[in-house]
Enzyme design. Structure first.
Site, short mmCIF file in Angstrom:
data_model
loop_
_atom_site.label_atom_id
_atom_site.label_comp_id
_atom_site.label_asym_id
_atom_site.label_seq_id
_atom_site.Cartn_x
_atom_site.Cartn_y
_atom_site.Cartn_z
N ASP A 1 1.31 5.21 6.31
CA ASP A 1 -0.22 4.88 5.92
C ASP A 1 -0.87 4.27 7.08
O ASP A 1 -0.40 3.03 7.57
CB ASP A 1 0.05 3.68 4.64
CG ASP A 1 -1.39 3.20 4.23
OD1 ASP A 1 -2.39 3.64 4.53
OD2 ASP A 1 -1.34 2.25 3.43
N GLU B 1 0.75 -1.19 -0.22
CA GLU B 1 0.09 -0.05 -0.07
C GLU B 1 0.92 1.15 0.05
O GLU B 1 0.52 2.27 -0.71
CB GLU B 1 -0.94 0.05 1.03
CG GLU B 1 -2.17 -0.93 0.91
CD GLU B 1 -2.86 -1.51 2.23
OE1 GLU B 1 -2.56 -0.84 3.36
OE2 GLU B 1 -3.59 -2.31 2.08
#
Length: 606
Positions: free
Chosen positions: A190, A168
């Site tokens: 994140d 991600e």
């Protein structure tokens, strides 16, 4: 060629995106909504219902609705004991694999995630007017082998060929177009609904190289919600008597989420709990300062991960050029301020944090389909991989934070005469001894030629593909006999285990290293003693002088005496002494072997 889509399979919400005229775009639903709540409701007549409609049913039929399933992916029942305390699901009693009972059926986490992926697939097909067969799916950078494999399995169940499992944070970098930057050091923070990642990347001439990654697969916005639920429950439980908190949890959580969202823009909010069937209604006030205090330890945990990633990359916070924020939980003001204070610079928050990962996945999908050719992604493996060798030591083949795809080959041999098989024990972790690391898999290489110990040559090869999936093979070089295994452990590491493995590797580094040196010295001592025992039965030994024989026997006795001691340096000294006094014997035995090999042979045959 059909479109390859990028999918962000999130804990709270999921999205699907594609490339249009060189730019990534999130695909909307029929009502224009971009986010698909990662919620699955099982209707008695219609079957599985996903997204907003399932979210509506969560309050009415919590017993037939599942959410936050990403937290369960690749885990074993023992790994989710804490989750069971807050997730009001009916878990099936099993020691092997997680199953959730809904109605008359039981489902595994990959099966439940497949319903979400199938819904995203259908959304894309309806919007694009074509069949969607291939996808890139994102996962937290700290997902281990089992969690990545579970995600691939979910994609397969949904009818998708998963071309790449993409980290991600790397996807977030792509979405911000950082590939256009000539050279930079980038930190991607994140914080999603259920997981946290920090990745440190080096960008140069369109190549992303992940220098280090860290994180927590069990920390995110969901945990912020749970703190608010606890805060509210403590203020109303005395008025609700014997009511089961588990049954009320979905509504408490919904009220907590609304309050959290309100606090993003305001200094105060109300946690509005309404239970009409119990004639109960309460609005619990909470200030942003109170909320900040409730979650402060969670925010500090993310900062600790950031500092560890920086240390692994051998960088100081001020050396980072760009800080990218991804994940819906990064909207929380105190989170942004904490990250800003750590790195000492402004943050990239321009792109909607809920969408940024899906947009990056679409760009990666375009790269894999050949639409983009001037960019390359190089990810890393978060923990070291190796095998157990004689004496219980872990021999590393691929080190932590190695760039993937990656391969490594090392040659081993047998430890016992006439050994015809070997056990290959695959390990993951940072400790020196096999027993202190995580066991991933075991397999056997059979039918090895029965030779003297040390003569067989067994080549062990580790190969990690671009998805982070490990394949291990072992081959005996003389005969070509080979065995291999794709490592698909039945469950993954808990977040506590991941953190603990790294922490213990640091705390016990000196102790582990001393143990390893001692084991290796003892193994070598046993080996040289066994070899010398054979040598003194040879005809070459009989030709030695009495003084030489006495020196050898004395050195062997001294080595036997210290071989079980805890002083590896002393054992090494005695090994060196025995090697020294047997040097002439070894030369004589080699001469005999050469003469025997050349006996009765013509020069042209040699």
């Amino acid at each position: 060629m059909s479109t390859v889509v990028g999918i962000d399979l999130g804990t709270t919400n999921s999205l699907v995106a594609y490339m249009e005229n060189g730019k990534p775009r999130v695909i909307p639903g029929t009502e224009g909504n971009l986010l698909v709540p990662s919620v699955v409701y099982f209707d008695v007549e219609k079957g599985a219902v996903v997204g907003d409609k399932a979210l509506e049913e969560l309050l009415r039929h919590p017993e037939r609705t599942v959410y936050s399933v990403k937290r369960l992916m690749g885990k074993a029942p023992d790994d989710v004991i804490e989750d069971k305390k807050v997730l009001p699901f009916q878990f099936v009693d099993s020691k092997q694999i997680i199953r959730i009972s809904i109605g008359s059926r039981d489902f595994t986490p990959p099966e439940l995630s497949a319903f979400i992926l199938k819904d995203l697939k259908q959304r894309a097909e309806k919007f694009l007017g074509q069949a969607i067969e291939q996808a890139v799916i994102t996962v937290p950078a700290y997902f281990d082998d089992a969690q990545r494999q579970a995600t691939k399995d979910a994609g397969k169940l949904a009818g998708l060929d998963v071309l790449r499992i993409l980290n991600e944070p790397t996807a977030a970098c792509l979405a911000y177009g950082l590939d256009k930057t000539k050279e930079a050091l980038v930190a991607v923070y994140d914080l999603g609904g259920g997981t946290f990642d920090i990745s440190i990347l080096k960008l140069k001439d369109g190549i992303f190289e992940v220098l280090a990654t860290n994180g927590d697969t069990h920390l995110g916005g969901d945990d912020f919600d749970h703190r608010l639920v606890d805060f509210a429950w403590k203020r109303i439980e005395f008025r609700l008597g014997a009511l089961d908190r588990g049954k009320l949890f979905p509504r408490l959580r919904r009220a907590a989420i609304e309050a959290k969202h309100h606090l993003t823009e305001n200094n105060s909010a109300w946690i509005a709990v309404s239970l009409p069937e119990y004639k109960f209604s309460e609005e619990i006030p909470i200030s942003r300062a109170e909320f900040d205090r409730l979650i402060d330890d969670l925010v500090q945990k993310t900062l600790a991960c950031c500092r560890q990633a920086l240390a692994d990359a051998r960088l100081a916070p001020e050396q980072i050029d760009v800080v990218v924020m991804a994940g819906g939980a990064t909207r929380v003001p105190c989170v942004r301020q904490a990250v800003k204070d750590l790195f000492g610079r402004e943050l990239h928050t321009e792109i909607n944090p809920d969408e940024v990962v899906a947009l990056g996945a679409a760009i990666q999908a375009e790269i894999l389909s050949g639409g983009i050719t001037d960019m390359l992604l190089l990810d890393v493996t978060p923990l070291s991989l190796g095998i157990e060798t004689f004496g219980g030591v872990m021999s590393r083949l691929i080190s932590r934070n190695s760039t993937i795809p990656a391969s490594a080959t090392e040659t081993f041999t047998t430890a016992v005469d006439n050994q015809t098989s070997i056990d290959v024990h695959v390990l993951q972790g940072e400790r020196e001894l096999a027993a202190d690391n995580r066991s991933l898999a075991r397999f056997q290489l059979r039918n090895i030629p029965p030779l003297q110990a040390g003569l067989p040559r067994i080549e062990v090869k580790f190969l990690i593909d671009a998805n982070g999936i490990l394949n291990v093979s072992a081959r005996e070089q003389r005969t070509g006999k080979e065995a291999s295994i794709e490592v698909k452990p039945s469950y993954g590491l808990t977040d506590e285990q991941i953190e603990q493995m790294l922490l213990e590797s640091i705390e016990h580094a000196d102790e582990d290293f001393r143990k390893r040196l001692l084991i290796e010295a003892r193994v070598e001592a046993d080996g040289i003693l066994a070899a010398t025992e054979k040598s003194i039965k040879s005809s070459a030994y009989k030709k030695l002088s009495a003084k030489e024989k006495g020196s050898i026997e004395e050195a062997m006795a001294e080595l036997r005496k210290v071989s079980s001691s805890d002083d590896h340096k002393l054992i090494r000294d005695k090994i060196d002494l025995l090697n020294e006094v047997t040097h002439h014997l070894a030369e004589m035995m080699m001469d005999q072997a050469v003469r025997a090999a050349l006996k009765d042979k013509r020069i042209e045959e040699v």
